[in-house]
Write an enzyme that holds these catalytic residues in place. Sequence first.
Site, mmCIF file in Angstrom:
data_model
loop_
_atom_site.group_PDB
_atom_site.id
_atom_site.type_symbol
_atom_site.label_atom_id
_atom_site.label_comp_id
_atom_site.label_asym_id
_atom_site.label_seq_id
_atom_site.Cartn_x
_atom_site.Cartn_y
_atom_site.Cartn_z
ATOM 1 N N HIS A 198 0.828 -1.219 0.000
ATOM 2 C CA HIS A 198 0.000 0.000 0.000
ATOM 3 C C HIS A 198 0.862 1.269 0.000
ATOM 4 O O HIS A 198 1.659 1.473 0.912
ATOM 5 C CB HIS A 198 -0.905 -0.015 1.236
ATOM 6 C CG HIS A 198 -1.745 1.213 1.359
ATOM 7 N ND1 HIS A 198 -1.841 1.939 2.512
ATOM 8 C CD2 HIS A 198 -2.510 1.845 0.445
ATOM 9 C CE1 HIS A 198 -2.647 2.963 2.306
ATOM 10 N NE2 HIS A 198 -3.065 2.930 1.055
ATOM 11 N N TYR A 204 7.878 10.505 0.897
ATOM 12 C CA TYR A 204 8.949 11.475 0.654
ATOM 13 C C TYR A 204 10.336 10.913 0.944
ATOM 14 O O TYR A 204 11.180 11.560 1.553
ATOM 15 C CB TYR A 204 8.690 12.786 1.431
ATOM 16 C CG TYR A 204 7.389 13.427 1.007
ATOM 17 C CD1 TYR A 204 7.240 13.913 -0.296
ATOM 18 C CD2 TYR A 204 6.295 13.513 1.858
ATOM 19 C CE1 TYR A 204 6.036 14.473 -0.714
ATOM 20 C CE2 TYR A 204 5.095 14.072 1.444
ATOM 21 C CZ TYR A 204 4.972 14.547 0.164
ATOM 22 O OH TYR A 204 3.793 15.092 -0.246
ATOM 23 N N HIS A 256 -8.177 8.139 -3.576
ATOM 24 C CA HIS A 256 -8.509 6.727 -3.812
ATOM 25 C C HIS A 256 -9.671 6.562 -4.786
ATOM 26 O O HIS A 256 -9.875 5.481 -5.321
ATOM 27 C CB HIS A 256 -8.896 6.050 -2.499
ATOM 28 C CG HIS A 256 -7.747 5.880 -1.559
ATOM 29 N ND1 HIS A 256 -7.430 6.803 -0.609
ATOM 30 C CD2 HIS A 256 -6.825 4.882 -1.435
ATOM 31 C CE1 HIS A 256 -6.370 6.392 0.079
ATOM 32 N NE2 HIS A 256 -5.980 5.227 -0.407
ATOM 33 N N CYS A 287 7.273 20.693 -4.714
ATOM 34 C CA CYS A 287 6.862 19.385 -4.220
ATOM 35 C C CYS A 287 7.838 18.324 -4.723
ATOM 36 O O CYS A 287 8.314 18.400 -5.863
ATOM 37 C CB CYS A 287 5.451 19.046 -4.677
ATOM 38 S SG CYS A 287 4.858 17.523 -3.924
ATOM 39 N N ARG A 340 -0.490 22.134 -2.511
ATOM 40 C CA ARG A 340 -0.390 20.716 -2.232
ATOM 41 C C ARG A 340 -0.928 20.489 -0.809
ATOM 42 O O ARG A 340 -0.240 20.779 0.180
ATOM 43 C CB ARG A 340 1.080 20.270 -2.352
ATOM 44 C CG ARG A 340 1.339 18.775 -2.642
ATOM 45 C CD ARG A 340 0.843 17.850 -1.621
ATOM 46 N NE ARG A 340 1.120 16.464 -1.977
ATOM 47 C CZ ARG A 340 0.182 15.515 -2.035
ATOM 48 N NH1 ARG A 340 -1.075 15.803 -1.797
ATOM 49 N NH2 ARG A 340 0.497 14.273 -2.312
HETATM 50 C C1 HEM Z 1 -2.332 5.918 -1.340
HETATM 51 C C2 HEM Z 1 -4.877 1.916 -2.329
HETATM 52 C C3 HEM Z 1 -6.934 2.124 2.082
HETATM 53 C C4 HEM Z 1 -4.362 6.133 3.076
HETATM 54 C C5 HEM Z 1 -2.884 4.844 -2.002
HETATM 55 C C6 HEM Z 1 -2.612 4.485 -3.382
HETATM 56 C C7 HEM Z 1 -3.304 3.352 -3.658
HETATM 57 C C8 HEM Z 1 -4.033 3.003 -2.460
HETATM 58 C C9 HEM Z 1 -3.313 2.586 -4.984
HETATM 59 C C10 HEM Z 1 -1.726 5.261 -4.341
HETATM 60 C C11 HEM Z 1 -2.565 6.324 -4.976
HETATM 61 C C12 HEM Z 1 -1.765 7.201 -5.879
HETATM 62 O O1 HEM Z 1 -1.397 6.746 -6.963
HETATM 63 O O2 HEM Z 1 -1.539 8.346 -5.469
HETATM 64 C C13 HEM Z 1 -5.644 1.607 -1.221
HETATM 65 C C14 HEM Z 1 -6.531 0.480 -1.132
HETATM 66 C C15 HEM Z 1 -7.095 0.521 0.101
HETATM 67 C C16 HEM Z 1 -6.568 1.709 0.799
HETATM 68 C C17 HEM Z 1 -6.785 -0.553 -2.239
HETATM 69 C C18 HEM Z 1 -8.083 -0.498 0.589
HETATM 70 C C19 HEM Z 1 -8.208 -0.886 1.782
HETATM 71 C C20 HEM Z 1 -6.459 3.252 2.714
HETATM 72 C C21 HEM Z 1 -6.900 3.713 4.015
HETATM 73 C C22 HEM Z 1 -6.185 4.838 4.298
HETATM 74 C C23 HEM Z 1 -5.281 5.094 3.180
HETATM 75 C C24 HEM Z 1 -7.965 3.072 4.885
HETATM 76 C C25 HEM Z 1 -6.366 5.602 5.582
HETATM 77 C C26 HEM Z 1 -6.150 6.875 5.741
HETATM 78 C C27 HEM Z 1 -3.546 6.384 1.994
HETATM 79 C C28 HEM Z 1 -2.561 7.448 1.944
HETATM 80 C C29 HEM Z 1 -1.971 7.377 0.668
HETATM 81 C C30 HEM Z 1 -2.609 6.275 -0.029
HETATM 82 C C31 HEM Z 1 -2.225 8.438 3.054
HETATM 83 C C32 HEM Z 1 -0.855 8.251 0.136
HETATM 84 C C33 HEM Z 1 -1.447 9.392 -0.624
HETATM 85 C C34 HEM Z 1 -0.394 10.374 -1.073
HETATM 86 O O3 HEM Z 1 0.632 9.968 -1.628
HETATM 87 O O4 HEM Z 1 -0.617 11.567 -0.879
HETATM 88 N N1 HEM Z 1 -3.757 3.930 -1.467
HETATM 89 N N2 HEM Z 1 -5.682 2.339 -0.049
HETATM 90 N N3 HEM Z 1 -5.482 4.107 2.239
HETATM 91 N N4 HEM Z 1 -3.529 5.690 0.796
HETATM 92 FE FE1 HEM Z 1 -4.613 4.028 0.396
HETATM 93 N N1 MTE Z 2 1.731 21.345 5.702
HETATM 94 C C1 MTE Z 2 0.584 20.869 6.210
HETATM 95 N N2 MTE Z 2 0.218 21.229 7.440
HETATM 96 N N3 MTE Z 2 -0.219 20.035 5.479
HETATM 97 C C2 MTE Z 2 0.138 19.642 4.195
HETATM 98 O O1 MTE Z 2 -0.620 18.894 3.552
HETATM 99 N N4 MTE Z 2 1.837 19.742 2.419
HETATM 100 C C3 MTE Z 2 3.295 19.838 2.242
HETATM 101 C C4 MTE Z 2 3.804 21.193 2.690
HETATM 102 N N5 MTE Z 2 3.285 21.533 3.982
HETATM 103 C C5 MTE Z 2 1.364 20.120 3.663
HETATM 104 C C6 MTE Z 2 2.132 21.012 4.456
HETATM 105 C C7 MTE Z 2 3.746 19.586 0.881
HETATM 106 S S1 MTE Z 2 3.920 17.964 0.416
HETATM 107 C C8 MTE Z 2 4.129 20.609 0.039
HETATM 108 S S2 MTE Z 2 4.774 20.292 -1.468
HETATM 109 C C9 MTE Z 2 3.983 22.027 0.445
HETATM 110 O O2 MTE Z 2 3.383 22.162 1.731
HETATM 111 C C10 MTE Z 2 3.122 22.788 -0.547
HETATM 112 O O3 MTE Z 2 2.988 24.127 -0.177
HETATM 113 P P1 MTE Z 2 1.912 25.054 -0.907
HETATM 114 O O4 MTE Z 2 0.575 24.363 -0.872
HETATM 115 O O5 MTE Z 2 1.931 26.347 -0.180
HETATM 116 O O6 MTE Z 2 2.385 25.200 -2.331
HETATM 117 MO MO MO Z 3 4.938 17.834 -1.646
#
Ligand code: HEM
Ligand code: MTE
Ligand code: MO
Length: 466
Positions: A40, A317, A64, A182, A135
């Site tokens: 994930h 990151y 998602h 970013c 972002r």
């Molecule tokens: C990112 C799948 C559940 C939090 C992703 C991505 C996939 C994925 C494919 C990448 C998306 C992209 O290309 O940016 C799934 C699947 C789930 C699931 C199949 C099924 C259970 C959850 C849950 C959370 C979560 C419950 C809870 C908060 C996140 C976060 C990212 C992410 C924080 C990163 C997003 C980012 O890069 O900004 N997930 N996810 N996921 N997922 Fe999930």
């Molecule tokens: N700070 C908080 N509190 N929440 C966020 O989601 N995103 C970060 C950073 N600071 C973020 C954050 C990321 S990944 C980036 S690239 C920059 O903020 C983007 O800043 P901007 O939205 O002012 O361009």
């Molecule tokens: Mo970022």
Amino acid sequence: LENLPMYAQEEVKKHGKDADRIWVTYKDGVYDVTDFISMHPGGDKILLAAGAAVDPFWALYSQHKTAEVLEILEGYRIGRLDVKDVPKAEPDAFSNDPERHPALLVRNAKPFNAESPPSLLTDHFYTPNELFFVRNHLPVPDIKTEDHRLTIETLNGKTIDLSVDELKKKYKSYTIGSVIQCAGNRRADMNQYKKVQGLMWEGTAISNAEWTGVRLRDILADAGIDVFDEKIKHVHFEGCDVDPTGTPYGASIPMEKARGNEVIVAYHMNGVDIPRDHGAPLRVIVPGNVGARQVKWLRKIIVSEKESDSHWQQKDYRAFSPAVNIGDELKWDTVPSIQEYPVQCAICTPAPNTKVDRDDGTVDISGYAWSGGGRGIIRIEISVDGGETWSSCEMEQEEKQDKEHMYAWTLFRTEVKIPPGVKEFNIIAKAVDRSYNTQPETASGIWNVRGLIHNAWHRVPIIVKD
Ligand code: HEM
Ligand code: MTE
Ligand code: MO
């Protein structure tokens, strides 16, 4: 689908995070996601929904809700959820987000993620606030400046706190031109070389502004912290944007950086109060470092022996080796967090696949270059013959910043002759920084599964009309 079994919520609940097989539901689907957990991209957060519905989480992480993610999920389908247990539609957590400029290029609406329009970006040395890329990982907090407090926590847990007014009155103010970029900027480009995971940013998840605030080290000293104390290795920042478990966005930087001249807690962006999307009323500016560390809606500063435990510091990151592929287990603690950015450069105009008239003879080009760590740009070069020969560009830089402390970007402009006898050609741009670092020719050696810090030569295809 009709033939798959129907489950009640009671049954799903038995497959929580400590069970042998881990199930989740989404709308009326039941899924066994055990084999997906280690792959994930969002890490362990997936376990928050173990034995329950992902719906309330995806209401906040709506990246998602794409065909691609839903297809992955369908691959794990084992049944249907009893109609009486299907969650009701979630209230929109983003309904209080601010209004945005229509020229921003929206890559994801909720949370809001948008690029600056490349056709306008090089018109201003300091990006107008309305066009500055955004972002966000969560809904935008709505903070009353008068009520906001910034808390500073020392090694022994002692805290002081300040209002925004007190912060402005107590410490000397500084203004610095500084880029935010970013780590995912130009990910779409890397994805073309080979598929990566993440939000598909093109080349303008970067902007430049003049920030005004107070030095972080002045605040730390005032809280009784010795910034040369060898026990203190990192400074953590917490935002006011919290996820469904109450965990805030957070990040940290090394103390060595934190005590420098350039790191500030800012309250103005280009001379006005920081707008809501960019961190109102306070955000930390860490010139020369990746965007993710420049925490918006800053509410807490903590000094510590270790890095922040935040998901965004530990499980995102960080750039893996090209040997690590999609689907492999990601061993996050084997790679360091991204801090300083490598040298970057991209063409903003013309746009890809612009048609030019051969009779015009030349094409006008504009773009930006920037490098992390304050390493100023010393040259920008353009090629129209695949990198055989190069010509230099005219550069616009901030005069008050020297090449060893250049945190604002460099804009460039030039014109190139349309090469004879071709129907199409690529304009290629690359930069060189003060340490003579330059960019790799292709993504081959820097490809990484999350598509981070892509800085290969930027190529823009052009079509020639005879
Ligand atoms: C990112 C799948 C559940 C939090 C992703 C991505 C996939 C994925 C494919 C990448 C998306 C992209 O290309 O940016 C799934 C699947 C789930 C699931 C199949 C099924 C259970 C959850 C849950 C959370 C979560 C419950 C809870 C908060 C996140 C976060 C990212 C992410 C924080 C990163 C997003 C980012 O890069 O900004 N997930 N996810 N996921 N997922 Fe999930
Ligand atoms: N700070 C908080 N509190 N929440 C966020 O989601 N995103 C970060 C950073 N600071 C973020 C954050 C990321 S990944 C980036 S690239 C920059 O903020 C983007 O800043 P901007 O939205 O002012 O361009
Ligand atoms: Mo970022």
